[in-house]
Write a protein that holds these residues in place. Structure first.
Motif, PDB file in Angstrom:
ATOM      1  N   UNK A 165       0.813  -1.217   0.000  1.00  0.00           N
ATOM      2  CA  UNK A 165       0.000   0.000   0.000  1.00  0.00           C
ATOM      3  C   UNK A 165       0.846   1.266   0.000  1.00  0.00           C
ATOM      4  N   UNK A 166       1.958   1.262   0.740  1.00  0.00           N
ATOM      5  CA  UNK A 166       2.792   2.457   0.854  1.00  0.00           C
ATOM      6  C   UNK A 166       3.895   2.517  -0.197  1.00  0.00           C
ATOM      7  N   UNK A 167       4.020   1.456  -0.998  1.00  0.00           N
ATOM      8  CA  UNK A 167       5.046   1.458  -2.027  1.00  0.00           C
ATOM      9  C   UNK A 167       6.461   1.427  -1.486  1.00  0.00           C
ATOM     10  N   UNK A 168       6.666   0.739  -0.355  1.00  0.00           N
ATOM     11  CA  UNK A 168       8.016   0.645   0.214  1.00  0.00           C
ATOM     12  C   UNK A 168       8.815  -0.361  -0.621  1.00  0.00           C
ATOM     13  N   UNK A 169       9.966   0.027  -1.154  1.00  0.00           N
ATOM     14  CA  UNK A 169      10.715  -0.846  -2.072  1.00  0.00           C
ATOM     15  C   UNK A 169      11.525  -1.913  -1.346  1.00  0.00           C
ATOM     16  N   UNK A 170      10.847  -2.946  -0.891  1.00  0.00           N
ATOM     17  CA  UNK A 170      11.503  -4.044  -0.197  1.00  0.00           C
ATOM     18  C   UNK A 170      10.752  -5.335  -0.491  1.00  0.00           C
ATOM     19  N   UNK A 171      11.486  -6.418  -0.581  1.00  0.00           N
ATOM     20  CA  UNK A 171      10.882  -7.740  -0.740  1.00  0.00           C
ATOM     21  C   UNK A 171      10.691  -8.363   0.644  1.00  0.00           C
ATOM     22  N   UNK A 172       9.474  -8.757   0.969  1.00  0.00           N
ATOM     23  CA  UNK A 172       9.202  -9.418   2.240  1.00  0.00           C
ATOM     24  C   UNK A 172       9.324 -10.925   2.039  1.00  0.00           C
ATOM     25  N   UNK A 173      10.260 -11.531   2.742  1.00  0.00           N
ATOM     26  CA  UNK A 173      10.546 -12.953   2.612  1.00  0.00           C
ATOM     27  C   UNK A 173      10.058 -13.673   3.867  1.00  0.00           C
ATOM     28  N   UNK A 174       9.127 -14.617   3.705  1.00  0.00           N
ATOM     29  CA  UNK A 174       8.627 -15.415   4.825  1.00  0.00           C
ATOM     30  C   UNK A 174       9.287 -16.790   4.778  1.00  0.00           C
ATOM     31  N   UNK A 175       9.912 -17.169   5.875  1.00  0.00           N
ATOM     32  CA  UNK A 175      10.586 -18.466   5.962  1.00  0.00           C
ATOM     33  C   UNK A 175       9.772 -19.413   6.839  1.00  0.00           C
ATOM     34  N   UNK A 176       9.878 -20.735   6.611  1.00  0.00           N
ATOM     35  CA  UNK A 176       9.070 -21.694   7.367  1.00  0.00           C
ATOM     36  C   UNK A 176       9.284 -21.589   8.872  1.00  0.00           C
ATOM     37  N   UNK A 177       8.234 -21.940   9.621  1.00  0.00           N
ATOM     38  CA  UNK A 177       8.315 -21.937  11.081  1.00  0.00           C
ATOM     39  C   UNK A 177       9.390 -22.902  11.552  1.00  0.00           C
ATOM     40  N   UNK A 178      10.245 -22.430  12.441  1.00  0.00           N
ATOM     41  CA  UNK A 178      11.275 -23.277  13.038  1.00  0.00           C
ATOM     42  C   UNK A 178      10.682 -23.988  14.253  1.00  0.00           C
ATOM     43  N   UNK A 179      10.869 -25.316  14.308  1.00  0.00           N
ATOM     44  CA  UNK A 179      10.224 -26.110  15.351  1.00  0.00           C
ATOM     45  C   UNK A 179      11.221 -26.989  16.089  1.00  0.00           C
ATOM     46  N   UNK A 180      10.913 -27.265  17.368  1.00  0.00           N
ATOM     47  CA  UNK A 180      11.656 -28.261  18.126  1.00  0.00           C
ATOM     48  C   UNK A 180      11.282 -29.650  17.621  1.00  0.00           C
ATOM     49  N   UNK A 181      11.980 -30.660  18.135  1.00  0.00           N
ATOM     50  CA  UNK A 181      11.770 -32.018  17.637  1.00  0.00           C
ATOM     51  C   UNK A 181      10.340 -32.507  17.834  1.00  0.00           C
ATOM     52  N   UNK A 182       9.667 -32.036  18.886  1.00  0.00           N
ATOM     53  CA  UNK A 182       8.287 -32.465  19.132  1.00  0.00           C
ATOM     54  C   UNK A 182       7.280 -31.589  18.406  1.00  0.00           C
ATOM     55  N   UNK A 183       7.762 -30.670  17.562  1.00  0.00           N
ATOM     56  CA  UNK A 183       6.878 -29.855  16.756  1.00  0.00           C
ATOM     57  C   UNK A 183       6.576 -28.483  17.310  1.00  0.00           C
ATOM     58  N   UNK A 184       6.889 -28.209  18.575  1.00  0.00           N
ATOM     59  CA  UNK A 184       6.564 -26.904  19.149  1.00  0.00           C
ATOM     60  C   UNK A 184       7.317 -25.807  18.414  1.00  0.00           C
ATOM     61  N   UNK A 185       6.575 -24.779  17.998  1.00  0.00           N
ATOM     62  CA  UNK A 185       7.200 -23.652  17.318  1.00  0.00           C
ATOM     63  C   UNK A 185       8.155 -22.943  18.266  1.00  0.00           C
ATOM     64  N   UNK A 186       9.349 -22.659  17.789  1.00  0.00           N
ATOM     65  CA  UNK A 186      10.318 -21.959  18.623  1.00  0.00           C
ATOM     66  C   UNK A 186       9.866 -20.521  18.834  1.00  0.00           C
ATOM     67  N   UNK A 187       9.983 -20.057  20.061  1.00  0.00           N
ATOM     68  CA  UNK A 187       9.564 -18.714  20.437  1.00  0.00           C
ATOM     69  C   UNK A 187      10.379 -18.249  21.621  1.00  0.00           C
ATOM     70  N   UNK A 188      10.642 -16.951  21.680  1.00  0.00           N
ATOM     71  CA  UNK A 188      11.344 -16.402  22.836  1.00  0.00           C
ATOM     72  C   UNK A 188      10.561 -16.636  24.117  1.00  0.00           C
ATOM     73  N   UNK A 189       9.242 -16.720  23.999  1.00  0.00           N
ATOM     74  CA  UNK A 189       8.408 -16.930  25.182  1.00  0.00           C
ATOM     75  C   UNK A 189       8.531 -18.340  25.755  1.00  0.00           C
ATOM     76  N   UNK A 190       9.033 -19.287  24.961  1.00  0.00           N
ATOM     77  CA  UNK A 190       9.138 -20.660  25.453  1.00  0.00           C
ATOM     78  C   UNK A 190      10.055 -20.772  26.665  1.00  0.00           C
TER      79      UNK A 190
END
Length: 298
Positions: A165-190
């Motif tokens: 909408x604002x015409x900011x000249x940047x590419x937004x790259x979304x990378x897959x969720x990083x997970x622990x071995x049991x599947x829990x999404x990694x988060x600083x809150x963990x």
């Protein structure tokens, strides 16, 4: 080699000026880095000549003062990890640098992308805070590419809407969720979860996997898919704040999953509020791998 740490926008722009021709990759964070952040930094390192990491705990996106106060601040550790992952510059501004005296501007994204899911629960001010700080960071860094984790799927949609909408000249790259071995999404809150709470939190990826299993078996009704999530959480004694299935692009409600759909949830485990999501795509089987893990004592 340790990255250069800068505290002001003026310092940042001076530092980056000689490197713009080689491409600048940017990873915005609130610090307390984990493997998910490091994966973003490594991706930025592979695709850009210069990599910038920001560390800024943004007060305007927290609805609860206690959550803001409890958010971990670990700058020295973060800088060391960022160095290993390939960051060249760390931008770590103060609140006063980002919001100087007299600051009176808000970037507000309207419509379903900001008003559903987290926006509906936390209020419009949450994504106003996100959009405003990301806009300021993008203007400060002026990167070619900015990297975000798919765990914060709604944030990615909001940021993409704002950039377009604002015409900011940047590419937004979304990378897959990083997970622990049991599947829990990694988060600083963990890190705030006790061992017992961490075990309970494993029900989140299990619940998403239950919906993915049903989807793979041909279920396309959002109510039934959400029900599979709720049943798995209930078995662990957890009550979600929401479980929603919406269009993956617009975040509008859907009656049937016939195109990519975002399945998102929010759950409190003890004092910690966790979010997670998966994208359901007809014809694509992309289920979360779930491997039991033994928790070590902290």
């Amino acid at each position: 080699m340790s990255p250069r740490i800068v505290r002001t926008v003026a310092e940042l722009r001076a530092e980056l000026a000689p490197h713009r021709a080689d491409g600048i990759g940017f990873v915005p964070t609130m610090g307390a880095l984990h493997e998910g952040h490091l994966a973003l930094l490594r991706a930025a390192r592979d695709e850009n000549g210069t990599v910038v990491l920001s560390i800024f705990v943004n007060p305007t996106q927290f609805g609860e003062a206690a959550d803001l106060e409890a958010y971990p601040r670990t700058e020295d550790r973060d800088v060391a990890l960022a160095a290993e992952a390939g960051a060249d510059v760390v931008f770590a501004p103060s609140v006063e640098e980002m919001y100087p005296a007299g600051f009176a501007t808000t970037v507000s994204v309207g419509g379903a992308v900001a008003e559903t899911l987290e926006g509906a629960l936390r209020g419009r001010s949450h994504f106003d805070g996100v959009a405003t700080v990301v806009a300021k960071l993008l203007l400060a860094v002026q990167p070619d590419r900015a990297y975000f984790g798919a765990k914060d799927a709604q944030q990615v949609v909001v940021v993409r809407r704002m950039v377009e909408d604002l015409g900011i000249p940047v590419e937004i790259v979304a990378r897959p969720t990083s997970r622990d071995a049991d599947g829990l999404a990694r988060s600083s809150r963990n890190t705030r979860l006790s061992d017992a709470e961490r075990e309970l939190a494993a029900a989140l990826p299990r619940s998403l996997r239950a919906a993915q299993d049903a989807f793979a078996d041909g279920v396309r009704d959002p109510r039934r898919l959400a029900g599979a999530v709720r049943d798995e959480l209930a078995a662990a004694g957890l009550e979600p704040e929401y479980v929603e299935i919406v269009d993956a692009g617009s975040l509008e409600p859907i009656a049937e999953v016939v195109r990519p759909a975002l399945l998102a949830l929010a759950v409190r485990v003890g004092p910690v509020r966790l979010i997670d999501n998966v994208v359901l795509v007809p014809g694509v089987d992309d289920r979360i791998p779930l491997t039991p893990v033994e928790r070590s004592h902290r």
